[in-house]
Design an enzyme around this catalytic site. Structure first.
Site, PDB file in Angstrom:
ATOM      1  N   GLU A 115     -14.306  37.473 -11.683  1.00 14.03           N
ATOM      2  CA  GLU A 115     -15.250  36.370 -11.858  1.00 14.03           C
ATOM      3  C   GLU A 115     -15.094  35.351 -10.736  1.00 14.03           C
ATOM      4  OE1 GLU A 115     -16.056  36.118 -16.659  1.00 14.03           O
ATOM      5  OE2 GLU A 115     -14.619  34.738 -15.768  1.00 14.03           O
ATOM      6  N   CYS A 116     -16.184  35.035 -10.079  1.00 16.46           N
ATOM      7  CA  CYS A 116     -16.266  33.968  -9.101  1.00 16.46           C
ATOM      8  C   CYS A 116     -15.191  34.102  -8.014  1.00 16.46           C
ATOM      9  CB  CYS A 116     -16.204  32.611  -9.794  1.00 16.46           C
ATOM     10  SG  CYS A 116     -16.857  31.255  -8.802  1.00 16.46           S
ATOM     11  N   GLY A 117     -14.068  33.394  -8.132  1.00 21.15           N
ATOM     12  CA  GLY A 117     -13.009  33.537  -7.141  1.00 21.15           C
ATOM     13  C   GLY A 117     -12.500  34.958  -7.056  1.00 21.15           C
TER      14      GLY A 117
ATOM     15  N   MET B 144     -14.874  36.839  -4.926  1.00 18.56           N
ATOM     16  CA  MET B 144     -14.643  36.528  -3.517  1.00 18.56           C
ATOM     17  C   MET B 144     -13.473  37.331  -2.961  1.00 18.56           C
ATOM     18  SD  MET B 144     -15.174  32.415  -3.920  1.00 18.56           S
ATOM     19  CE  MET B 144     -14.633  32.013  -2.252  1.00 18.56           C
TER      20      MET B 144
ATOM     21  N   SER C 109     -18.830  39.145 -10.516  1.00 17.51           N
ATOM     22  CA  SER C 109     -19.968  38.250 -10.685  1.00 17.51           C
ATOM     23  C   SER C 109     -19.541  36.807 -10.508  1.00 17.51           C
ATOM     24  CB  SER C 109     -20.579  38.452 -12.082  1.00 17.51           C
ATOM     25  OG  SER C 109     -21.519  37.450 -12.388  1.00 17.51           O
TER      26      SER C 109
END
Length: 487
Positions: free
Chosen positions: A356-358, A361, A457
């Site tokens: 998720e998110c980080g 990345m 995501s």
């Protein structure tokens, strides 16, 4: 009973007031359970650091009104005192309301001695944009509110502010106010004189404090793990709390009462698998309820650090990368090439992985930081994450475009985005079509599901009322365990 700490707007110091209350209670060896309204990850870290107990998020958008009641009832009855920190201003929320999903196996809740306020409360909201606000949570739980007012640039006007907030919604009980950032004895005298005709209790007075500051950066407060002087700061807050509050009136309001709630007796399958959960300074955005659900469903959680460890944990059947600040630690993540390689190898060999998110990345080819420097990441997803000044923020309604690791095609989930990065390429087969929660504005498609064992995501999900999400994840992990190809 419990108290809600609300602000008349953002930035008035309600987090400082909350931490001061918690620190002083803990100094008195009181067992206290804290809650946070909204999707925030960082404020709960500070709560937990002070109380030693995981803070629980109360968010009817990410979960439901019924789940908020159940969560509060369950956790507050396990402690002596309970405290809820609000979000933004008291009535700041979103437009619309979340329909109760009533999924099979969902826990139903009945609160005793708290009136008849329940899920139907949303039909009577006077403010059309206060769903999921602090006021909404106070109504759902039938709790009194302490209003924090920033007095640094006002004197007599404090009465108009207090009167307006007390009278705006008669269903909200304002138990009193905390006057924050009071400049002098003369200033305090003016404030008291102005409030006296309202007969509204002043439950605390906090003077301007130059030696009590919590640093922040591009996504809010700096997390607790990065603050070596935090214990000294908490001690100063406890000192302050011992003298600035009217404890004679506060303690009875904070006292937690046993609440009855009925939980579903439905049985759920057990998934005896080991999940590697990345948790360090770079990855620390997790809802405690999500981790609890994984454990309740039979999973063993193995916490590890992509920053510090030499490799991924042994004998695991799944990986979970939460959000956080990988951009801040991009160089250290890049230099730990053995972990980056191990993560990529495991995923390419079929390891079910939620990012998720980080976490998303980190699975990219590289992170390009605010200074334009590029740092190699795991390289699973063929795109780069670029930091920028634009903030992407808000609740999302997301419809699955395909079967994926967590949900089936056409399933609607509700989540939250909060990031300052963007990806250089869009996925050819995205996970979701997203829109804003409170309107029909289409936000486009997002999320990476290739390889098929990956769910990456920007949308943070709370699984509290969607137990089928962790079940689906663990089901795929169990397949890997059954094949005896554990990594």
């Amino acid at each position: 009973m419990a108290l809600v700490i609300a602000g008349e707007r953002s930035g008035v110091g309600k987090t400082t007031v909350t931490l001061t209350l918690l620190a002083s209670l803990r100094r008195r060896d009181r067992l206290v359970q804290s809650f946070k309204v909204g999707p925030d990850y960082i404020d709960p870290m500070f709560h937990q650091h002070v109380t030693g107990r995981a803070c629980r998020n109360l968010d009817p958008v990410l979960t439901s009104e019924a789940y908020v009641q159940q969560c509060f009832a369950h956790h507050s009855q396990l402690s002596e005192y309970a405290l809820v920190e609000g979000v933004m201003g008291l009535f700041d929320g979103v437009k619309g309301s979340r329909k109760s999903r009533g999924a099979e196996g969902h826990t139903s809740t009945t609160l005793s001695n708290r009136g008849s306020r329940g899920a139907e409360e949303k039909n009577n909201i006077q403010c059309p944009t206060d769903f999921a606000s602090t006021a909404h949570i106070a109504r759902l739980l039938d709790l009194p509110v302490v209003l924090v007012i920033d007095c640094s640039r006002l004197s007599g006007s404090v009465a108009a502010i207090a009167h307006g907030y007390r009278s705006f919604d008669p269903r909200i009980k304002i138990a009193g106010v905390v006057l924050n950032r009071v400049g002098s004895d003369r200033h305090l005298s003016l404030l008291k004189d102005s409030l006296e005709p309202l007969q509204l209790p002043i439950l605390g007075v906090m003077r301007r404090q130059d030696n009590i500051t919590i640093p922040d950066r591009h996504l809010g407060l700096v997390p607790t793990a990065e603050l070596p002087e935090l214990n000294a700061l908490i001690a100063r807050l406890a000192d302050l709390g011992d003298t600035c509050f009217d404890w004679q009136h506060l303690l009875p309001l904070l006292k937690s009462e046993p609440l009855s709630f009925s939980a579903s007796s439905s049985l759920f399958p057990s998934f005896p698998v080991r999940i590697a959960v990345a948790r360090d300074r770079a990855f620390n955005f997790y809802y405690q309820d999500n981790l609890d659900l994984l454990q309740q469903l039979g999973a063993e959680l193995v916490f590890w650090s992509p920053l510090e460890d030499a490799g991924i944990p042994k004998d695991i059947q799944g990986m979970y990368f939460g959000g956080g600040f990988p951009e801040v630690f991009a160089q250290q993540l890049a230099e730990n090439s053995s972990v980056r390689d191990a993560v990529k190898t495991a995923i390419l060999q079929g390891m079910p992985t939620v990012a998720e998110c980080g976490g998303l990345m980190y699975l990219c080819e590289q992170i390009i930081d605010f200074e334009g420097k590029s740092w190699l990441m795991a390289g699973v997803i063929p795109t780069s994450a670029v930091m920028g000044g634009r903030l992407t923020l808000g609740y999302r309604r997301a419809v699955a475009l395909q079967d994926n690791l967590l949900v089936k095609a056409n399933t609607t989930v509700y989540g939250h985005e909060f990031h300052r990065s963007h990806l250089t390429l869009t996925p050819t087969q995205p996970l979701f079509e997203t829109s804003r929660y409170d309107c029909e504005e289409n936000m486009g498609c997002e999320g990476w599901g290739l390889p098929a064992n990956v769910h990456a995501s920007y949308v943070h999900l709370h699984w509290g009322e969607s137990r089928e999400i962790p079940q689906q994840f663990l089901k795929e992990c169990l397949k890997l365990a059954s094949s005896k190809t554990c990594i």
